[in-house]
Design a protein around this motif. Sequence first.
Motif, PDB file in Angstrom:
ATOM      1  N   VAL A   4      29.099  -2.111   5.407  1.00 58.65           N
ATOM      2  CA  VAL A   4      31.186  -2.112   6.118  1.00 58.65           C
ATOM      3  C   VAL A   4      31.498  -1.942   7.296  1.00 58.65           C
ATOM      4  CG1 VAL A   4      33.317  -0.731   5.152  1.00 58.65           C
ATOM      5  CG2 VAL A   4      31.692  -0.905   3.508  1.00 58.65           C
ATOM      6  N   ILE A   5      32.077  -3.199   7.160  1.00 58.22           N
ATOM      7  CA  ILE A   5      32.468  -2.839   9.222  1.00 58.22           C
ATOM      8  C   ILE A   5      33.968  -2.801   9.321  1.00 58.22           C
ATOM      9  CG2 ILE A   5      32.720  -4.562  10.787  1.00 58.22           C
ATOM     10  CD1 ILE A   5      30.142  -6.095   9.662  1.00 58.22           C
ATOM     11  N   GLU A   6      33.645  -1.431  10.054  1.00 58.56           N
ATOM     12  CA  GLU A   6      35.665  -0.856  10.352  1.00 58.56           C
ATOM     13  C   GLU A   6      36.174  -1.844  11.000  1.00 58.56           C
ATOM     14  OE1 GLU A   6      37.027   2.705  11.661  1.00 58.56           O
ATOM     15  OE2 GLU A   6      35.107   2.794  12.758  1.00 58.56           O
ATOM     16  N   VAL A  18      47.827  -3.615  18.091  1.00 60.38           N
ATOM     17  CA  VAL A  18      45.874  -4.042  18.348  1.00 60.38           C
ATOM     18  C   VAL A  18      45.209  -3.829  17.168  1.00 60.38           C
ATOM     19  CG1 VAL A  18      44.906  -4.737  19.635  1.00 60.38           C
ATOM     20  CG2 VAL A  18      46.702  -3.941  20.521  1.00 60.38           C
ATOM     21  N   LEU A  19      44.547  -5.196  16.473  1.00 58.19           N
ATOM     22  CA  LEU A  19      43.035  -5.257  15.810  1.00 58.19           C
ATOM     23  C   LEU A  19      42.025  -4.998  16.067  1.00 58.19           C
ATOM     24  CD1 LEU A  19      45.146  -6.600  12.439  1.00 58.19           C
ATOM     25  CD2 LEU A  19      45.050  -3.630  13.217  1.00 58.19           C
ATOM     26  N   PHE A  20      41.125  -5.018  15.531  1.00 54.67           N
ATOM     27  CA  PHE A  20      39.390  -5.666  16.379  1.00 54.67           C
ATOM     28  C   PHE A  20      38.154  -5.274  15.103  1.00 54.67           C
ATOM     29  CE2 PHE A  20      35.144  -4.191  18.273  1.00 54.67           C
ATOM     30  CZ  PHE A  20      34.774  -5.591  18.577  1.00 54.67           C
ATOM     31  N   GLN A 368      46.319  -9.626   6.509  1.00 54.55           N
ATOM     32  CA  GLN A 368      46.570  -8.352   6.244  1.00 54.55           C
ATOM     33  C   GLN A 368      47.202  -7.328   6.908  1.00 54.55           C
ATOM     34  OE1 GLN A 368      42.688  -6.084   4.293  1.00 54.55           O
ATOM     35  NE2 GLN A 368      41.373  -7.817   4.713  1.00 54.55           N
ATOM     36  N   GLU A 369      47.505  -7.543   8.107  1.00 56.92           N
ATOM     37  CA  GLU A 369      48.478  -6.180   9.122  1.00 56.92           C
ATOM     38  C   GLU A 369      49.666  -6.582   8.384  1.00 56.92           C
ATOM     39  OE1 GLU A 369      49.779  -3.552  10.891  1.00 56.92           O
ATOM     40  OE2 GLU A 369      47.775  -3.438  10.414  1.00 56.92           O
ATOM     41  N   ILE A 370      50.025  -8.323   8.722  1.00 58.57           N
ATOM     42  CA  ILE A 370      51.362  -8.833   8.340  1.00 58.57           C
ATOM     43  C   ILE A 370      51.664  -8.661   6.767  1.00 58.57           C
ATOM     44  CG2 ILE A 370      52.201 -10.527   8.353  1.00 58.57           C
ATOM     45  CD1 ILE A 370      51.312 -11.635  10.115  1.00 58.57           C
ATOM     46  N   TYR A 371      50.903  -8.605   5.947  1.00 55.48           N
ATOM     47  CA  TYR A 371      51.430  -8.637   4.269  1.00 55.48           C
ATOM     48  C   TYR A 371      50.842  -7.321   3.781  1.00 55.48           C
ATOM     49  CZ  TYR A 371      52.595 -13.679   4.368  1.00 55.48           C
ATOM     50  OH  TYR A 371      53.006 -14.575   4.342  1.00 55.48           O
ATOM     51  N   TYR A 372      50.009  -6.905   4.141  1.00 56.63           N
ATOM     52  CA  TYR A 372      49.333  -5.131   3.419  1.00 56.63           C
ATOM     53  C   TYR A 372      49.824  -4.248   4.565  1.00 56.63           C
ATOM     54  CZ  TYR A 372      47.880  -8.463   0.303  1.00 56.63           C
ATOM     55  OH  TYR A 372      47.085  -9.316  -0.152  1.00 56.63           O
ATOM     56  N   GLY A 373      49.386  -4.245   5.945  1.00 50.16           N
ATOM     57  CA  GLY A 373      49.789  -3.245   6.452  1.00 50.16           C
ATOM     58  C   GLY A 373      49.171  -2.082   6.208  1.00 50.16           C
ATOM     59  N   THR A 374      47.709  -2.642   5.852  1.00 54.61           N
ATOM     60  CA  THR A 374      46.492  -2.075   5.669  1.00 54.61           C
ATOM     61  C   THR A 374      45.279  -2.317   5.613  1.00 54.61           C
ATOM     62  OG1 THR A 374      45.437  -0.038   4.663  1.00 54.61           O
ATOM     63  CG2 THR A 374      46.300  -2.194   3.494  1.00 54.61           C
ATOM     64  N   TYR A 375      43.833  -2.443   5.873  1.00 52.40           N
ATOM     65  CA  TYR A 375      42.949  -3.175   5.763  1.00 52.40           C
ATOM     66  C   TYR A 375      42.165  -3.101   4.604  1.00 52.40           C
ATOM     67  CZ  TYR A 375      38.147  -4.732   6.965  1.00 52.40           C
ATOM     68  OH  TYR A 375      36.812  -5.580   7.042  1.00 52.40           O
ATOM     69  N   SER A 377      38.444  -3.571   3.035  1.00 46.70           N
ATOM     70  CA  SER A 377      37.058  -4.169   3.564  1.00 46.70           C
ATOM     71  C   SER A 377      35.945  -5.421   2.757  1.00 46.70           C
ATOM     72  CB  SER A 377      35.902  -3.347   3.915  1.00 46.70           C
ATOM     73  OG  SER A 377      35.470  -2.398   2.246  1.00 46.70           O
ATOM     74  N   LEU A 378      35.278  -5.998   3.084  1.00 43.29           N
ATOM     75  CA  LEU A 378      34.858  -6.338   2.280  1.00 43.29           C
ATOM     76  C   LEU A 378      34.183  -6.090   1.318  1.00 43.29           C
ATOM     77  CD1 LEU A 378      33.143  -9.272   2.146  1.00 43.29           C
ATOM     78  CD2 LEU A 378      31.246  -8.673   2.888  1.00 43.29           C
ATOM     79  N   GLU A 379      33.307  -5.107   0.892  1.00 45.80           N
ATOM     80  CA  GLU A 379      33.044  -4.595   0.009  1.00 45.80           C
ATOM     81  C   GLU A 379      34.766  -4.422  -0.810  1.00 45.80           C
ATOM     82  OE1 GLU A 379      31.768  -0.207   0.085  1.00 45.80           O
ATOM     83  OE2 GLU A 379      30.147  -0.803  -0.494  1.00 45.80           O
ATOM     84  N   ASP A 380      35.692  -3.813   0.112  1.00 47.23           N
ATOM     85  CA  ASP A 380      36.769  -3.273  -0.883  1.00 47.23           C
ATOM     86  C   ASP A 380      37.138  -4.659  -2.114  1.00 47.23           C
ATOM     87  OD1 ASP A 380      37.076  -1.039  -0.398  1.00 47.23           O
ATOM     88  OD2 ASP A 380      38.563  -1.803   2.074  1.00 47.23           O
ATOM     89  N   ARG A 381      36.987  -5.860  -1.318  1.00 51.82           N
ATOM     90  CA  ARG A 381      37.795  -6.966  -2.305  1.00 51.82           C
ATOM     91  C   ARG A 381      36.710  -7.532  -2.789  1.00 51.82           C
ATOM     92  NH1 ARG A 381      38.615 -10.917   3.032  1.00 51.82           N
ATOM     93  NH2 ARG A 381      39.793 -12.204   0.924  1.00 51.82           N
ATOM     94  N   MET A 382      35.160  -7.127  -2.965  1.00 53.21           N
ATOM     95  CA  MET A 382      34.321  -7.090  -3.821  1.00 53.21           C
ATOM     96  C   MET A 382      34.236  -6.553  -5.398  1.00 53.21           C
ATOM     97  SD  MET A 382      32.167 -10.117  -2.673  1.00 53.21           S
ATOM     98  CE  MET A 382      31.310 -10.625  -1.169  1.00 53.21           C
ATOM     99  N   LYS A 383      35.036  -4.726  -4.752  1.00 53.45           N
ATOM    100  CA  LYS A 383      34.921  -4.362  -5.546  1.00 53.45           C
ATOM    101  C   LYS A 383      37.071  -4.334  -6.929  1.00 53.45           C
ATOM    102  CE  LYS A 383      32.878  -0.348  -3.780  1.00 53.45           C
ATOM    103  NZ  LYS A 383      33.459   1.153  -3.318  1.00 53.45           N
ATOM    104  N   ALA A 384      37.142  -5.326  -5.611  1.00 50.16           N
ATOM    105  CA  ALA A 384      38.760  -5.731  -6.787  1.00 50.16           C
ATOM    106  C   ALA A 384      38.537  -6.874  -7.024  1.00 50.16           C
ATOM    107  CB  ALA A 384      39.043  -6.161  -5.631  1.00 50.16           C
TER     108      ALA A 384
END
Length: 430
Positions: A4-6, A18-20, A368-375, A377-384
């Motif tokens: 997981v990359i923060e 600002v996002l990074f 993700q920031e524009i539509y969900y206001g949160t992040y 991760s790749l792991e989250d998306r795989m789990k979903a």
Amino acid sequence: MAPVIECKRTVLPNGLTVLFQPMKHASSMGVGVFLKQGSLAETNSEHGYFHFLEHMLFKDTETRTSKEIAESIERVGGILNGSTGREYTQYYVVAIKNQAELAFEILSDMLFRPLFRKEDIQTEKGVIMEEMRSYEDAPDDFVYDYYFRNIFGKSPYGRDIIGTKKSVTGVTEKSIRTFFEKHYFPKNMVISVSGNFTWEKVLDLTNKYFSFENPKGKNPTELIIPAPKKSYSKHLERRKIEQFHIMLGVNGKKRDYRTVTVSGLISTILGGGMASRLFQNIREKEGLCYSIYSFPSYYKTTGLFSISSATSKEKAARCVELILKELETITKHGFTKSELADAKSNQMGSIAIGYELPENRMNNIGLQEIYYGTYFSLEDRMKAIKSVTLDEINLAAKEMFGLDKVHLSCVGDMTETQFAKIPVQFGGSV
């Protein structure tokens, strides 16, 4: 599974988000600035202004000519580009990682120091008129805008992002600057960065080049367009061309994280590639077309599920008939376990491959920031994706494809009598 990359996030005192997301070992980097608004935020008198403004911000600034802007990026092998959508506008630079400061500087110059010279406005009117003509001459492009106009009607969702000849020719120095000042300010922006450098460097560069004061009391306008009623009707633009271009539309849902996950799997099975049902049953078995695919479109208050194909006018009715048959079969019998399993592995593989590019990560965290206001991760998306059940995907497909009638917008050389015979209801009815 990759670690997981923060995603780092902060909001500067001027309101800029600002996002990074770091990418160790990446040789390139992506820097993007997202404006939280797109063409849906235009009034009737401003039709096409976001797109026009996107063009104008590549023109001369207080410190550079448009040629100098282009040369500064291209001499280092980078890419500078922009795009206008219905719900956001984007400007970005992709370049080798040691050119990060140049990317920040150029984007800052473009977005905060435009000149809006009269001669540049006149030149760009001509450029955009030619862009319109290029769409008109390309039926595969034209049919997409034609389809949106027809299915959404007079709703802002149905307006062409590019505007009209009248609205574009009516742009003035005063009107475009007023529009710019209305929408372009730090609180209405997100800067998204991905590459092989540190969070501290991102903050240093952002503070150096994007610390412009937010106008006092200026806040983003939360514009929620009411969900438009979709028109399940038939439309033909008759043109003397070789192929007959088809856009078929069914129900869709507004954007949320779960809807995006489930609809993506449905589209993969139905029309997401050469192994999909549409490709195998309509192109490979019947030879009715060269291209056929499906895709979902998501917005904050509405959504669409679309199927696109191009065939000959003689085969068009049969092509649509078989598309409807596929949709009807899905609503009655659903998908199979193996189809769902394959779609999941397809989606997870595609997402993982996309994560290899800084440009894709920059886009991902920004949207993700524009539509969900949160992040997520790749792991989250795989789990979903893994968590989607057969019952869930079959129920969602029934809700999308279960209407009695579909929308049909077509471009091609066909008479109205011939077009009337193309079915838009299950069972072959017109």
